[in-house]
Scaffold this motif. Structure first.
Motif, mmCIF file in Angstrom:
data_model
loop_
_atom_site.group_PDB
_atom_site.id
_atom_site.type_symbol
_atom_site.label_atom_id
_atom_site.label_comp_id
_atom_site.label_asym_id
_atom_site.label_seq_id
_atom_site.Cartn_x
_atom_site.Cartn_y
_atom_site.Cartn_z
ATOM 1 N N SER A 208 -19.110 -33.752 -34.458
ATOM 2 C CA SER A 208 -18.075 -32.824 -34.016
ATOM 3 C C SER A 208 -18.131 -31.522 -34.800
ATOM 4 O O SER A 208 -17.975 -30.428 -34.240
ATOM 5 N N HIS A 209 -18.376 -31.629 -36.102
ATOM 6 C CA HIS A 209 -18.412 -30.441 -36.949
ATOM 7 C C HIS A 209 -19.585 -29.534 -36.587
ATOM 8 O O HIS A 209 -19.425 -28.306 -36.466
ATOM 9 N N TYR A 210 -20.768 -30.128 -36.418
ATOM 10 C CA TYR A 210 -21.967 -29.311 -36.214
ATOM 11 C C TYR A 210 -22.236 -28.970 -34.747
ATOM 12 O O TYR A 210 -22.832 -27.925 -34.458
ATOM 13 N N GLU B 199 -19.784 -29.581 -32.032
ATOM 14 C CA GLU B 199 -18.543 -29.326 -31.309
ATOM 15 C C GLU B 199 -18.529 -30.091 -29.979
ATOM 16 O O GLU B 199 -18.717 -31.296 -29.955
ATOM 17 N N SER B 200 -18.318 -29.395 -28.866
ATOM 18 C CA SER B 200 -18.153 -30.099 -27.586
ATOM 19 C C SER B 200 -19.434 -30.768 -27.099
ATOM 20 O O SER B 200 -19.387 -31.633 -26.217
#
Length: 650
Positions: free
Chosen positions: A19-21, A23-24
Motif C-alpha cells: 500500500s505504501h509503495y 498505493e491503489s
C-alpha cells in the motif's frame, strides 16, 4: 508454481508495504514480486520503485505475447511498431525472472525468438538471459524450444566476426555506447556518433555467454553435436578475449581497433580504460587470475572510474572526457565518454557479484559492493522523488540528457542485483539452493529480509539479522523454504541447501482481445470524441501512471455520456473488461461509475454495471457472463475530466 501470500507476510508487513509503495495498484505487486527491506532505506525504497518502473514497461501484444520496453513512449529508432529495443533485453529478462507470473517473460522470450523480436539492432546476450530465466524457474527443458532460433541468430553475427583475429567487432553505436574512445578517436576528436568499429570486450563477452547458453541447452535437449560445437566456440572466444583484449599497459580489458584510417590503426589498443572492460566478469569469462583481477582496483580510484556521484564510463584523464558533442535542439544527447550510465553500472555490479562469489581475490570486497549499490540507488532520485534518467554527470550527480523521453528509463537492472547480489540467491540448475549474501563484515548493513522469492517453484526467504532483534530468528543468516526454516541462524558464509525437484508450471498467457499495436484494422477503437487524437493509446497494450509522461484517451468535455468502444471485426467471446484510469487527484479524476455494453447486431445492450467504487491508477475489472459480440462499449458517468489509460477485453 506455489502462489504468493497476498496477506500478511511471515516476516514483513506485506500489505502495508504494498500500500505504501504502490498505493491503489498494490494487488498486482502482492501477487507478483518478492518483498524486501534492509537497514538502508534508500536501497529499500529504490527496490520497490524499480518494480513499479518495471511493471510500467510491460507491454501486451495480444496474440503475439508480451514484451518489456526500454522507453515508456515511442522513440524513432525502436523496432516498429513494438516500441522495443534489444540492447537492454538481457536486464529485462534477468529482472523479470523474479516475477511470480511466468506469462510475461515466457511471452517476451517467445516474441524475441520465433516472433522475430531480436532483430540484432544492437549487440545482445539474450540466449544467456533466457538460460538465466530458465535456471531461476528450474526448467531448462522449457528453454530448449528456442534452440533453432538461438543458433540461427548466433550464426548471423558472423557479419561482425573478423576471421583473421577470431574476435567479434562492432561499431560503438550498435553496441549501445556511442561516443566512446574508439569512435571519438577514430573521428580525430571531431565526433563519435558513428564509426570507430572495434574488437570490444562487450560484444565478445555477450557472444561467449550466448554460446555457453546454447551449449548447455543443447545438452539438455540431447543434441550432443550442437552442445560440443558451441562449447568449443565459447572456450575459443574466452581464450581470444584473454589473450588479445587484455591490455598489460592499462591493466584492463580494452578495445582494439578494427577500423583503419588516418587517426587510428587496425589492431591498435584504444588509448584509455572504459567501464566496458568489466563486462567479461558479468559472464564469468576471465580465469581466476590475479593478473586480470587487478583491473578492479581502477573501480575504486577517484581519478579513474570512481566518480563521487556515480561510476564514470571513461576516466577523467581522457582528452575528450565529458565533452558534449551531440544535442537535440539545445538539450544534450547521450554520450559515453565519461557520463555515469545505469546500463554499465548494472553490468559492473553483476560482474562484482560474480567476482566475490566465484573468484579468489582481495582487490574488492563486500563492502565495496554495498557502497556501489548504495551510490547507484541514490542516483535514481530526481529531486526528492525516484525517477531514473538516461545518464548523469558523475562529478555533480545531475542528469545530463533530461529529455522528456528519459523519465523512468528502463535500460538497466536493480532488483536482480539485490536478489542475487546483496541477498545472495545464486540460481543453479540442480536441486541445491545456494545462498551467499554480500554482507559486509564491518556491520554497515544491520539487517535485511527478502521474502517469498519464487525459485524452482518454491518460496524462498532469506534474512540477515545482525543482532537477532529485528526478526526474532536469532543473530545471523536464516533461510526459509515454503515457510519452513531450512538453514541458520548462521554467520557469514555460503549456504548450500537441498531444495528438492522444481515445481514450476508455465501458465497459459491471458490474451487481451482489444489490443492493437498497429493503429489500423481490428480491433478498432472509437469514441464519443477524440480531441487530442489519442484514441489508439487506450488499446496499445501499455499502462503506466507516472505523472511525467501521461498517456491515454480523454473525451472533449466532462459530459455525462462519454463513451469508448472497440470493434473486434468479428464475433468474439468475452467475459471481462479491464479499465485503467490516470488519476492525479487534481485535474484528472476517475469516473464515478460506468456501464459496459455489447452490440447484439442492432443495438447496444448493457451487460454489467460497476457497482463497486472505481479506483484510479490501477486496473478495474468488470466481469460478466460470457458473451459473443462484435463490439464492446463503455459509457462513463463523470462530471470531471478523465483519462482512460487502457481498455482490455478478455
Amino acid at each position: 508454481m506455489a502462489k504468493s501470500k497476498t496477506s500478511q507476510g511471515q516476516f514483513l508487513p506485506t500489505p502495508q508495504l504494498a500500500s505504501h509503495y504502490f498505493e491503489s495498484d498494490a494487488q498486482w505487486f502482492q501477487k507478483n514480486i518478492p518483498f524486501f527491506e534492509c537497514s538502508d532505506s534508500v536501497i529499500t525504497d529504490i527496490y520497490y520503485y524499480r518494480w513499479k518502473l518495471y511493471k510500467a514497461h510491460i507491454r501486451s501484444l495480444g496474440q503475439k505475447g508480451w514484451l518489456i520496453t526500454e522507453f515508456l513512449d515511442d522513440v524513432g529508432w525502436q523496432k516498429q511498431p513494438y516500441a522495443m529495443l534489444n540492447d537492454a533485453t538481457g536486464f529485462h529478462i534477468y529482472e523479470g525472472r523474479w516475477l511470480r507470473d511466468c506469462q510475461y517473460i515466457d511471452g517476451f522470450i517467445d516474441f524475441l525468438y520465433p516472433g522475430g523480436g531480436n532483430d540484432r539492432h544492437f549487440s545482445e546476450s539474450i540466449a544467456d538471459a533466457t538460460l538465466a530465466y530458465a535456471t531461476a524457474k528450474g526448467d531448462l527443458k522449457w528453454a530448449t524450444q528456442f534452440l533453432p532460433e538461438m543458433r540461427h541468430i548466433y550464426n548471423l553475427w558472423d557479419d561482425h566476426y573478423d576471421f583473421s583475429k577470431q574476435l567479434y567487432f562492432i561499431e560503438p553505436l550498435l553496441d549501445a555506447t556511442e561516443y566512446t574512445i574508439s569512435s571519438v578517436d577514430a573521428s580525430g576528436g571531431r565526433d563519435g556518433f558513428r564509426g570507430g568499429d572495434a574488437f570490444r570486450p562487450t560484444i565478445n563477452a555477450y557472444m561467449y555467454a550466448n554460446a555457453l547458453a546454447i551449449s548447455r541447452l543443447a545438452t539438455v535437449s540431447g543434441d550432443s553435436r550442437t552442445a560440443a560445437d558451441f562449447a568449443a566456440r565459447a572456450a575459443h572466444l574466452k581464450q581470444r578475449v584473454e589473450d588479445a583484449l587484455w591490455n598489460d599497459v592499462l591493466q584492463h580489458f580494452t578495445d582494439r581497433y578494427q577500423v583503419n584510417n588516418s587517426h587510428v590503426k587496425y589492431w591498435d589498443f584504444i588509448r584509455g580504460r572504459e567501464l566496458a572492460g568489466y563486462v567479461p566478469w558479468s559472464y564469468n569469462l576471465p580465469d581466476d587470475d590475479p593478473r586480470t583481477s587487478a583491473a578492479w582496483a581502477h573501480l575504486r580510484s577517484p581519478d579513474k572510474f570512481a566518480g563521487p556521484y556515480g561510476l564514470r564510463t571513461v576516466g577523467p584523464s581522457y582528452q575528450y572526457y565529458l565533452r558534449q558533442y551531440r544535442y537535440l535542439g539545445t538539450q544534450p544527447e547521450c554520450q559515453w565518454n565519461g557520463p555515469s550510465w545505469p546500463f554499465q553500472t548494472t553490468q559492473v555490479l553483476q560482474g562484482m557479484a560474480n567476482l566475490l562469489n566465484n573468484y579468489h581475490q582481495r582487490v574488492v570486497s563486500r563492502t565495496d559492493y554495498l557502497k556501489l549499490l548504495r551510490q547507484y540507488a541514490k542516483q535514481h532520485y530526481l529531486g526528492h522523488e525516484p525517477n531514473l534518467q538516461e545518464d548523469y554527470n558523475p562529478d555533480t550527480g545531475l542528469p545530463i540528457v533530461g529529455l522528456d523521453r528519459s523519465h523512468h528509463y528502463n535500460h538497466s537492472g536493480f532488483c536482480d542485483l539485490v536478489i542475487t547480489g546483496l541477498a545472495g540467491l545464486r540460481p543453479r540448475a540442480d536441486d541445491i539452493l545456494e545462498i551467499n549474501p554480500l554482507i559486509p563484515e564491518d556491520g554497515s548493513l544491520q539487517y535485511f529480509c527478502l521474502e517469498d522469492v519464487p525459485y524452482h517453484g518454491h518460496n524462498v526467504t532469506v534474512l540477515w539479522d545482525g543482532d537477532g532483534k529485528r526478526y526474532g530468528q536469532g543473530a545471523g543468516l536464516s533461510v526459509f523454504v515454503d515457510g519452513r526454516r531450512s538453514a541458520g541462524p548462521a554467520l557469514h558464509g555460503k549456504l548450500l541447501i537441498p531444495i528438492g525437484k522444481p515445481k514450476v508450471v508455465h501458465q497459459k498467457s491471458s490474451i487481451d482481445l482489444a489490443v492493437n499495436i498497429y493503429r489500423y484494422g481490428y480491433p478498432a477503437p472509437s469514441a464519443s470524441s477524440d480531441p487530442n487524437g489519442t484514441l489508439w493509446q487506450a488499446v496499445d497494450g501499455r499502462s503506466w501512471f507516472f505523472k511525467e509522461i501521461v498517456r491515454g484517451w480523454s473525451p472533449s468535455d466532462s459530459a455525462d455520456s462519454s463513451w469508448f468502444a472497440v470493434d473486434f471485426g468479428k464475433p468474439t467471446l468475452i467475459s471481462e473488461v479491464r479499465l485503467s484510469f490516470y488519476d492525479d487527484g487534481v485535474h484528472w479524476l476517475t469516473p464515478s461509475s460506468l456501464t459496459v455494453e455489447t452490440w447484439d447486431g442492432s443495438k447496444w445492450r448493457p451487460v454489467a454495471s460497476d457497482e463497486a467504487k472505481l479506483v484510479g491508477n490501477t486496473s478495474n475489472v468488470v466481469r460478466f457472463s460470457k458473451t459473443s459480440t462484435s463490439k464492446v462499449r463503455v459509457v462513463f458517468h463523470t462530471k470531471h475530466p478523465m483519462r482512460l489509460v487502457e481498455l482490455e477485453a478478455y
